[in-house]
Design an enzyme around this catalytic site. Structure first.
Site, PDB file in Angstrom:
ATOM      1  N   TYR A 150     -26.530 -12.916 -32.483  1.00 41.80           N
ATOM      2  CA  TYR A 150     -28.024 -13.186 -32.043  1.00 41.80           C
ATOM      3  C   TYR A 150     -27.947 -14.721 -31.766  1.00 41.80           C
ATOM      4  O   TYR A 150     -28.515 -15.789 -30.779  1.00 41.80           O
ATOM      5  CB  TYR A 150     -28.441 -13.422 -33.293  1.00 41.80           C
ATOM      6  N   LYS A 197     -16.246  -4.445 -38.360  1.00 40.59           N
ATOM      7  CA  LYS A 197     -15.562  -4.043 -37.663  1.00 40.59           C
ATOM      8  C   LYS A 197     -14.227  -4.254 -36.958  1.00 40.59           C
ATOM      9  O   LYS A 197     -14.204  -4.921 -36.569  1.00 40.59           O
ATOM     10  CB  LYS A 197     -16.075  -4.130 -35.730  1.00 40.59           C
ATOM     11  N   ASP A 229     -19.517   2.043 -36.872  1.00 38.68           N
ATOM     12  CA  ASP A 229     -19.362   3.118 -36.774  1.00 38.68           C
ATOM     13  C   ASP A 229     -19.302   4.454 -37.480  1.00 38.68           C
ATOM     14  O   ASP A 229     -20.054   5.591 -36.876  1.00 38.68           O
ATOM     15  CB  ASP A 229     -18.484   2.929 -34.940  1.00 38.68           C
ATOM     16  N   ASP A 253     -29.515  -4.480 -37.435  1.00 38.34           N
ATOM     17  CA  ASP A 253     -30.291  -4.699 -36.771  1.00 38.34           C
ATOM     18  C   ASP A 253     -30.370  -2.885 -36.100  1.00 38.34           C
ATOM     19  O   ASP A 253     -31.444  -2.294 -36.714  1.00 38.34           O
ATOM     20  CB  ASP A 253     -31.061  -4.899 -35.482  1.00 38.34           C
ATOM     21  N   ASP A 257     -32.418   0.429 -37.653  1.00 33.82           N
ATOM     22  CA  ASP A 257     -33.313   1.060 -37.404  1.00 33.82           C
ATOM     23  C   ASP A 257     -33.338   3.443 -37.740  1.00 33.82           C
ATOM     24  O   ASP A 257     -34.227   3.197 -37.228  1.00 33.82           O
ATOM     25  CB  ASP A 257     -33.536   1.262 -36.002  1.00 33.82           C
TER      26      ASP A 257
HETATM   27  C1  IPM Z   1     -36.048  -6.824 -35.500  1.00 33.97           C
HETATM   28  C2  IPM Z   1     -36.191  -6.677 -34.189  1.00 33.97           C
HETATM   29  C3  IPM Z   1     -36.145  -8.332 -33.864  1.00 33.97           C
HETATM   30  C4  IPM Z   1     -34.267  -7.904 -33.594  1.00 33.97           C
HETATM   31  C5  IPM Z   1     -36.085  -7.998 -32.043  1.00 33.97           C
HETATM   32  C6  IPM Z   1     -37.632  -8.308 -31.836  1.00 33.97           C
HETATM   33  C7  IPM Z   1     -35.282  -9.293 -31.672  1.00 33.97           C
HETATM   34  O1  IPM Z   1     -35.964  -5.703 -33.200  1.00 33.97           O
HETATM   35  O2  IPM Z   1     -36.234  -7.444 -36.310  1.00 33.97           O
HETATM   36  O3  IPM Z   1     -35.086  -5.666 -36.237  1.00 33.97           O
HETATM   37  O4  IPM Z   1     -33.266  -7.627 -33.326  1.00 33.97           O
HETATM   38  O5  IPM Z   1     -34.092  -8.739 -34.731  1.00 33.97           O
HETATM   39 MG    MG Z   2     -34.588  -4.031 -34.767  1.00 32.69          MG
END
Ligand code: IPM
Ligand code: MG
Length: 367
Positions: A150, A197, A229, A253, A257
């Site tokens: 990032y 990884k 993975d 990240d 999710d």
């Molecule tokens: C998160 C989001 C952010 C990230 C984006 C919006 C830049 O997905 O906070 O998880 O990738 O960190």
């Molecule tokens: Mg995210």
């Protein structure tokens, strides 16, 4: 509940509602914060500032200087969400998401904590089979937040046909986030799974070496390493394996999710982004959901639970944090559900109704 144990506190909170559903969910979190303030006798000085696409529309910058300095002088930051299709065409440095990255790096918020747990009354909302989640899910993703791909160099060749994003980590960066993970594990189930990884990436080999070294300081915590993975697969195959999941920035990240969805809804997951001194920015892990914005249907619970994390981690007000979490548990037990949590035949309640219900549940607990 003991509402007299902690002394009254005066705290300044910078609130950045952002775009899409951001303002709606933040409104409900403030509603709950106001109730906590009243019940426990604190004083929260809440000021709102623009960030993201709406800030770009206002002044041409997604992270205006005034917003950043307000965050710097606050005791904590509460953020809704940023981004939306309206701003997708903007160049990289103007994009709403850049504001979020700017806040993280400018405020030195290197440690991102994302607890993914399944609420017993939401077992039916998980997409996983009952037998896989019968032991519950209680995972804490500890994501490195100010390094890695990032924040490495991003570039394009002159003819624009080749793009590069650099993933770099220093020993220092790995060590400080690893320590956070081990400290967290100490007060949980004493298990850290470090994700990398290392079979491919040099940065992951450094990551593994440093994590291994840090683990020696925490003999009571069990450490194992897992390729990213495999971790993605194990999360849906056997989520009960995990306690603390330690990851670099991008792996965290992606995996957070996934971890959120197996608990039922991404609309339930709060997060804390912390600095070494405990200062933090708190936000739901979900995005701005432009498709449902302005309809009063978004789930405000992730933001409300982020407020609980703020009270506990930055203000050290654990009774207050517990009160919010208990109130959320009570409204869920009572069967209240926003649209993301309902089955097709059940009637959902709206964003503001959910906020009202949590606020009321806190008041009811102290009566
Ligand atoms: C998160 C989001 C952010 C990230 C984006 C919006 C830049 O997905 O906070 O998880 O990738 O960190
Ligand atoms: Mg995210």
């Amino acid at each position: 509940m003991n509402k007299n144990k902690t002394t009254a506190q005066n705290k300044k909170i910078a609130v950045l509602p952002g775009d899409g559903i951001g303002p709606e969910i933040v409104r409900e979190a403030i509603k709950v914060l106001n109730v906590v303030e009243k019940v426990f006798g604190h004083k929260f000085d809440i000021e709102t500032y623009p960030v993201g696409g709406c800030a770009y529309d206002l002044c041409g910058e997604s992270l205006p200087k005034e917003t950043l300095s307000a965050c710097r002088s606050a005791d904590a930051v509460l953020l809704g969400a940023v981004g939306g299709p309206k701003w997708d065409g903007l160049p990289g440095e103007k994009r709403p998401e850049r504001a979020l990255l700017g806040l993280r790096s400018e405020l030195w918020l290197f440690a991102n904590l994302r607890p993914a747990k399944i609420w017993p009354s939401l077992l039916d909302s998980s997409p996983l089979k009952k037998e896989i989640i019968s032991d519950g899910i209680d995972i804490l993703v500890v994501r490195e937040l100010t390094g890695g791909i990032y924040f490495g160099a991003h570039s394009r060749s002159l003819d624009k046909k080749i793009a590069r994003d650099e993933m770099a980590y220093s020993e220092f960066e790995v060590e400080r986030i690893a320590k956070v993970a081990f400290e967290c594990a100490r007060s949980r189930n004493k298990k850290v799974t470090s994700v990398d990884k290392a079979n491919v990436l040099e940065s992951s080999r450094l990551w593994r070496e440093v994590v291994e070294r840090v683990s020696k300081e925490y003999p009571e915590v069990e450490l194992n390493h897992m390729y990213v993975d495999n971790a993605a697969m194990q999360l849906v195959r056997n989520p009960g394996l995990f306690d603390v999941l330690l990851t670099e920035n991008m792996f965290g990240d992606i995996l957070s999710d996934e971890a959120s969805q197996i608990t039922g809804s991404i609309g339930m997951l709060p997060s804390a982004s912390l600095r070494h001194d405990g200062f933090g920015m708190y936000e739901p892990i979900h995005g701005s959901a432009p498709d449902i914005s302005g309809k009063n249907i978004a789930n405000p619970l992730a933001t409300i639970l982020s407020v609980a994390m703020m009270l506990r981690s930055t203000f050290l007000l654990s009774d207050e944090a517990n009160a919010i979490e208990e109130a959320v548990s009570n409204v869920l037990l009572a069967g209240l559900r926003t649209a993301d949590l309902t089955s097709p035949d059940a009637a959902p309640i709206g964003t503001s109704q959910m906020g009202d219900a949590v606020a009321k549940a806190i008041l009811k607990m102290v009566k």
